[in-house]
Design an enzyme around this catalytic site. Sequence first.
Site, mmCIF file in Angstrom:
data_model
loop_
_atom_site.group_PDB
_atom_site.id
_atom_site.type_symbol
_atom_site.label_atom_id
_atom_site.label_comp_id
_atom_site.label_asym_id
_atom_site.label_seq_id
_atom_site.Cartn_x
_atom_site.Cartn_y
_atom_site.Cartn_z
ATOM 1 C CG HIS A 234 -2.077 -1.005 1.040
ATOM 2 N ND1 HIS A 234 -3.050 -1.193 1.984
ATOM 3 C CD2 HIS A 234 -2.370 -1.865 0.034
ATOM 4 C CE1 HIS A 234 -3.888 -2.129 1.566
ATOM 5 N NE2 HIS A 234 -3.492 -2.555 0.390
ATOM 6 C CG ASP A 235 5.207 3.194 1.093
ATOM 7 O OD1 ASP A 235 5.594 3.867 0.121
ATOM 8 O OD2 ASP A 235 5.458 3.517 2.264
ATOM 9 C CB THR A 307 5.155 8.217 -3.692
ATOM 10 O OG1 THR A 307 5.304 7.422 -2.508
ATOM 11 C CG2 THR A 307 4.653 9.593 -3.292
ATOM 12 C CG PHE A 309 10.093 6.963 -4.958
ATOM 13 C CD1 PHE A 309 11.141 6.566 -5.759
ATOM 14 C CD2 PHE A 309 9.356 8.089 -5.315
ATOM 15 C CE1 PHE A 309 11.469 7.283 -6.907
ATOM 16 C CE2 PHE A 309 9.678 8.819 -6.452
ATOM 17 C CZ PHE A 309 10.735 8.414 -7.258
ATOM 18 C CG ASP A 311 7.675 7.487 -0.572
ATOM 19 O OD1 ASP A 311 6.775 6.672 -0.271
ATOM 20 O OD2 ASP A 311 7.469 8.438 -1.345
ATOM 21 C CG HIS A 494 -5.326 -10.861 -2.954
ATOM 22 N ND1 HIS A 494 -5.728 -10.254 -4.112
ATOM 23 C CD2 HIS A 494 -5.054 -9.853 -2.093
ATOM 24 C CE1 HIS A 494 -5.707 -8.948 -3.974
ATOM 25 N NE2 HIS A 494 -5.296 -8.677 -2.754
HETATM 26 C C1 HEM Z 1 -6.993 -9.329 4.229
HETATM 27 C C2 HEM Z 1 -6.209 -8.975 3.339
HETATM 28 C C3 HEM Z 1 -6.522 -8.337 2.013
HETATM 29 C C4 HEM Z 1 -7.695 -7.882 1.481
HETATM 30 C C5 HEM Z 1 -9.073 -7.901 2.108
HETATM 31 C C6 HEM Z 1 -7.387 -7.345 0.174
HETATM 32 C C7 HEM Z 1 -8.320 -6.786 -0.694
HETATM 33 C C8 HEM Z 1 -8.011 -6.159 -1.877
HETATM 34 C C9 HEM Z 1 -8.955 -5.517 -2.740
HETATM 35 C C10 HEM Z 1 -10.457 -5.449 -2.532
HETATM 36 C C11 HEM Z 1 -8.255 -5.000 -3.782
HETATM 37 C C12 HEM Z 1 -8.824 -4.229 -4.967
HETATM 38 C C13 HEM Z 1 -9.149 -5.207 -6.051
HETATM 39 C C14 HEM Z 1 -9.579 -4.563 -7.332
HETATM 40 O O1 HEM Z 1 -10.649 -3.958 -7.362
HETATM 41 O O2 HEM Z 1 -8.852 -4.667 -8.325
HETATM 42 C C15 HEM Z 1 -6.879 -5.310 -3.569
HETATM 43 C C16 HEM Z 1 -5.853 -4.907 -4.393
HETATM 44 C C17 HEM Z 1 -4.536 -5.285 -4.237
HETATM 45 N N1 HEM Z 1 -4.034 -6.131 -3.281
HETATM 46 FE FE1 HEM Z 1 -5.036 -6.852 -1.708
HETATM 47 N N2 HEM Z 1 -6.058 -7.488 -0.067
HETATM 48 C C18 HEM Z 1 -5.488 -8.091 1.023
HETATM 49 C C19 HEM Z 1 -4.167 -8.474 1.163
HETATM 50 C C20 HEM Z 1 -3.194 -8.317 0.212
HETATM 51 C C21 HEM Z 1 -1.867 -8.879 0.290
HETATM 52 C C22 HEM Z 1 -1.370 -9.758 1.417
HETATM 53 C C23 HEM Z 1 -1.205 -8.489 -0.828
HETATM 54 C C24 HEM Z 1 0.206 -8.772 -1.271
HETATM 55 C C25 HEM Z 1 1.106 -9.402 -0.585
HETATM 56 C C26 HEM Z 1 -2.116 -7.670 -1.600
HETATM 57 C C27 HEM Z 1 -1.810 -7.056 -2.795
HETATM 58 C C28 HEM Z 1 -2.691 -6.273 -3.506
HETATM 59 C C29 HEM Z 1 -2.296 -5.466 -4.648
HETATM 60 C C30 HEM Z 1 -0.916 -5.333 -5.245
HETATM 61 C C31 HEM Z 1 -3.463 -4.841 -5.081
HETATM 62 C C32 HEM Z 1 -3.586 -3.813 -6.193
HETATM 63 C C33 HEM Z 1 -3.622 -2.438 -5.548
HETATM 64 C C34 HEM Z 1 -3.993 -1.321 -6.466
HETATM 65 O O3 HEM Z 1 -3.529 -1.302 -7.600
HETATM 66 O O4 HEM Z 1 -4.758 -0.450 -6.033
HETATM 67 N N3 HEM Z 1 -3.315 -7.595 -0.941
HETATM 68 N N4 HEM Z 1 -6.742 -6.028 -2.417
HETATM 69 CA CA LIG Z 2 5.294 5.294 -1.660
#
Ligand code: HEM
Ligand SMILES: [Ca+2]
Length: 758
Positions: A234-235, A307, A309, A311, A494
């Site tokens: 999320h960073d 960002t 980075f 950071d 996920h």
């Molecule tokens: C309880 C834990 C988690 C929940 C409920 C959750 C839920 C979500 C949701 C709802 C999205 C948006 C999906 C979309 O509409 O495309 C998302 C995006 C994402 N998640 Fe998770 N997530 C969790 C944990 C994780 C973990 C552990 C990772 C990686 C190790 C991760 C990596 C990502 C990434 C890279 C995105 C794309 C973000 C973006 O481009 O905005 N998530 N997640």
């Molecule tokens: Ca950042």
Amino acid sequence: MSMNSEQHAHSDFLRAFSQGNSPQDDMPTYWDINELVANLKKLTQQSLQQRTSPPDFMSDVQKDRNDYDRDTNFRIGESMPVSGDNFRQGFLLRKPNSNSVSTKRCSNTSTFFAKTFGGKSEVMLSEIWKEWYRKHCKTEANQKCDENNRYASANGSCNNLDHPSLGVANSNQGRYVPAEYNDGFNEPRSYGKYGTKLPEPRVISNMLFKPQKSTKLSQDLTILHMAWGQFMIHDVIKTPISKGVKGSDIQCCDENGGNSPDCFSLSIPPNDPYFSNDRRCLNFVRSLPGKPDEDLPGIREQINEVTSFLDGSVIYGSSEEQMKDLKMGYKGLLATKECPFSQRVSNFMRKPPIETEGCRTLAKGPDTPCLVLSKGDYHDYCQKSGDKRVNVVPNLCALHNLFMRYHNRMAERLAQANFISWSSDQLFEETRKIVTAILQHVTYNEYLPLVIGKKNMIKYELFSAETGFDTVYNKMVDATVKNSFGAAAFRFGHSQITNFQSRMNSQYYRYSETPIEQTFNRPRMCTAQHGENIPDLLRWLFTDKSAEADRYFESGVRDKLFSKQQGKTLDLPAINIQRGRDHGLPGYNAFRRWCNLAVGYSFGRRNTWSLSDHSYSNTRLLRKIYRHPDDIDLFVGGISENYLTDGVVGPTFACIIGRQFRDIKLGDRFWYENKFTVTGFTLDQVNEIKKVKLSQVICEGSDVNSVQENALKAPSSENPRRECSDFPNIDLNKWKVPANGETFTIFGKTYQKNGGIV
Ligand code: HEM
Ligand SMILES: [Ca+2]
């Protein structure tokens, strides 16, 4: 183009929205989708009419490519090679500071783009042009950077002094492989190699992602490994989705829904194992299109709101205004929730020297992101932090609060270490700098090796030097987060999510277990009792095991993912597939090729043409789903690979993840190991930072009393739990201005024994 009133309202909203977000830019950051599509159509038509032979700059490109020398530093951002990687055909490589820039070409860009826009090979050409243009032409003249600023800006601007907007919040995501949209520029990828429709994501999810039996747990990774992945990612990435009138959420499954060009909902097959037969539709809204790229105006791109980075933006925000709002305003502290004196946590509950904190939880934010707010309940509130997703699940809330408290303790100790009285802002900034360095150190040395394995860590140069400096900065590297990383590869995490969120008391007794779907957007489990639950959540995180990062996804996220419409839950891995198509991500094989990995041509049993990193049983399942290996969605192909012996992902995700983290490290002028006089740390300071482990952060920032040294791995005889008092704390005396001695220079200013600035 004429617009109806609703469309006007929409574009007004987007324009108003954009004004606050991109101060240096007089173009709106976000474009009205209808306007955008109309413009793109016009552009395509023009380009098709005007198509001519390739432009003559190709000869320059070829010349530059020939000049490339593997052993020197003649490299450009995305095209940077790593040993063993193939160069993708068509990349421009040039020597830095080369003067061979033709300004005439730079001023002539739009007609040029029109000419290069069109079929696939021409898109490739645009990719070359994009690199060329970015390096040679973009002036970014309006941006004034102070290279002597010790601290990184909040929105990431001026990190790269030559290209101040690289990696900045609210800019477009990058790409490793050019987009593949249905129509070449805008419509989601929806058809396979033989012209038939790609399978529905929920159908794929039912066939491939549905667990057969009970959860398979990881052998040794704790849930904290999952939670760190989410917190840390999320960073670096947050993709905004399109909004309706006045910023409302678009409901694509409602009776009148689905007409919006932003809708791309998923179908539920008949006799779905979870959704009842009267539900046919899962809501999905397309990501907001970015400002048409100056470099490549024909193609729809997505935005990164934060960002790129690593950071600390997840803690401190991605804009000056946001950061200001998160400051307590004195002693360099981050804001905590205000609470009346009588409700403050008694001092014995905290370790000294925290005196100034109000309550121990994050400050209160707007009510909107949280689902259930039991009004009047003091402990149930929606928090604010550097990242808006803080309230999504308690495991995330716990890490946000941990880092807020870690920052505050450090700011106080830093003030105590110094006899020169620093202003609140100076304390804040220096603390932010140290905390960010620790975020980088933990991610690259504790977290990432467990994801992509040691060999890849070495290949992509991701380990930090054991001690001392390591000046890895390369201004030719673009840290910008790439689409394939955010929309597919890094979503592997996920699969590590478990069905429950739990708490453990100081005896490590699991006294509470809540189904994850009951915790989505309900921060109470974390915020209750002025944050006294936070150490209990942390104990659960570093004790229980995460789910295996395999092709199975727990029902808590595969069937019951939150939705603002109560009862209308969603399927997260199916959304991941759809998101990839929405973003025009090419198929699995395109990325295999880019990674220099064998491409699969058939679904046969092991032979040279088959999928070489899949078990035969997974290959057979993929054969049932897709007509040709080229059609496989990147998320699906990657998550079903056999994973590396010492990692939790397969070779394709490891390649994308390795490359992205390399870009983030090498492209960051403020990377903590760089030996830079003003912006860097001193040798003693770097060495102090390198001693810090996540376990120590937990000891310092919470009331946990014991933790195993490697908190991302379950406790064992090799990784025994130890008392917090056994862990060395970061020695902030290394930040102390020496009490005796001559004048000395620190942070770019010269001080004297008596504390004055010379
Ligand atoms: C309880 C834990 C988690 C929940 C409920 C959750 C839920 C979500 C949701 C709802 C999205 C948006 C999906 C979309 O509409 O495309 C998302 C995006 C994402 N998640 Fe998770 N997530 C969790 C944990 C994780 C973990 C552990 C990772 C990686 C190790 C991760 C990596 C990502 C990434 C890279 C995105 C794309 C973000 C973006 O481009 O905005 N998530 N997640
Ligand atoms: Ca950042």
